[in-house]
Design a protein around this motif. Structure first.
Motif: not given
Length: 123
Positions: A58, A55, A71
């Motif tokens: 991105t 995570g 997300s």
């Protein structure tokens, strides 16, 4: 075998927002790169956004940068795509996909695909 199911598509007016979700079954998504692609009528499937398994990284297509966030919740085995300030050119079928590795913007890097959810933005 990982199975992906998208939800959250629909009809929205220009300037509106939608939140797409992708739920996985048959395996954990925690080690996969997760991506969103879209395909408009008569056009090739195009990269929208991706997120690394941790995570912390991105990626976004230039066409959606600043309007879209991605997300993931590895505990819930889900990934989401928040789309704001939608435009008619965002109209497409949106696909969730999972990749073990590879170039995240390339569709051929992804091993598993959902069936897609339709997003229509009216002018």
């Amino acid at each position: 075998q990982v199975q992906l199911v998208e939800s959250g598509g629909g009809l929205v007016q220009t300037g509106g927002s939608l939140r797409l979700s992708c739920a996985a079954s048959g395996g954990s998504l925690s080690t996969y790169i997760m991506g969103w692609f879209r395909q408009a009528p008569g056009k090739d499937r195009a990269f929208v956004a991706a997120i690394r398994w941790s995570g912390d990284r991105t990626y976004f297509a230039d066409s959606v940068k600043g309007r879209v966030t991605i997300s993931r919740d590895n505990a819930k085995n889900t990934v989401s795509l928040q789309m704001n300030s939608l435009k008619p050119e965002d109209t497409a079928v949106y696909y969730c996909a999972a990749a073990v590795q590879g170039i995240v913007t390339r569709s051929d890097a992804y091993d598993y695909w959902g069936q897609g959810t339709q997003v229509t933005v009216s002018s």
